[in-house]
Design an enzyme around this catalytic site. Sequence first.
Site, short mmCIF file in Angstrom:
data_model
loop_
_atom_site.label_atom_id
_atom_site.label_comp_id
_atom_site.label_asym_id
_atom_site.label_seq_id
_atom_site.Cartn_x
_atom_site.Cartn_y
_atom_site.Cartn_z
CE LYS A 125 3.60 -1.14 -6.75
NZ LYS A 125 4.45 -2.12 -7.47
CG LEU A 126 -2.66 1.91 -1.44
CD1 LEU A 126 -3.32 3.26 -1.18
CD2 LEU A 126 -3.01 0.94 -0.33
#
Length: 308
Positions: A125-126
């Site tokens: 996740k970014l």
Amino acid sequence: MTSKLEQLKQFTTVVADTGDLDAITRLKPVDATTNPSLLLKAAAIPGYADLLEQVKADTKGNVDLACDKFAVSVGAGILKVIPGRISTEVDARLSFDEPALLKKAHQLIELYEAAGIKRDRVLIKLASTWEGIRAAEKLEKEGIQTNLTLLFSFAQAQACADAGVFLISPFVGRIYDWYKKSTGKEYIGAEDPGVQSVTRIYDYYKANGYNTVVMGASFRNIGQIEQLAGCDRLTISPELLVQLSDDQGELPRILKPGNAGEAKQQLNESQFRWAMNEDAMATEKLAEGIRQFARDQEKLEALMADKA
């Protein structure tokens, strides 16, 4: 009549937005997502006390590594009880540093692989900053699939699709919160600005043949979920999953491929940044979300340092 949760599962992949292993075991989602805030909550669950002590012992005072190992250990435990994937988030303080994002993503994948978990069961996740999207584009080419989060604008969704990211998490509830506070109005059903945002993105992706998965996130009530029934995936808190499970009413599919969507438009960096600048809600909510995740990451680090 089956529950609304079971009806939803017929056309949407249901994902649990929690690090609570007991809740996941009980509610049987396909995938699960975590973030620094959820990991901080998980760290307070008595069932994770032994894990915290083990991480402390293994990392010998390296707080950064301790946080990563805790995140991966929680993820690995969740993967034992779900058939799908876990999303694990990169430190939000790196959101504007592409090389640092890449380095941290590789470290997380290495920790998962050291635990015997293949990368095809993990989504990194970014935050959906320009730098986060560029890092995701590179990771995807390496076979590391990504989940772009804190997504509040159509421009962010356009850039993510063009980068070929595996999945996006457009936020519903936080958009609703902003408009409710800004206008003083209550929004219900299809009038909800958060619902409208995800619907627009879904229709755009399907109309233009993008493979990126749309996973609506951040829900305030089951009405928002009902309006997005049919979305590729929805990540839902245990509390709302229970409400859906207890509700025996009818749940029709709302989102479907084939609806009219806008023509494809590719954005360069300056166009992306200008579009964000022009969207006060998205600018404020992205910054706020990064700050909140950063603060919770710092609290988790303090907990790890204290445990050490």
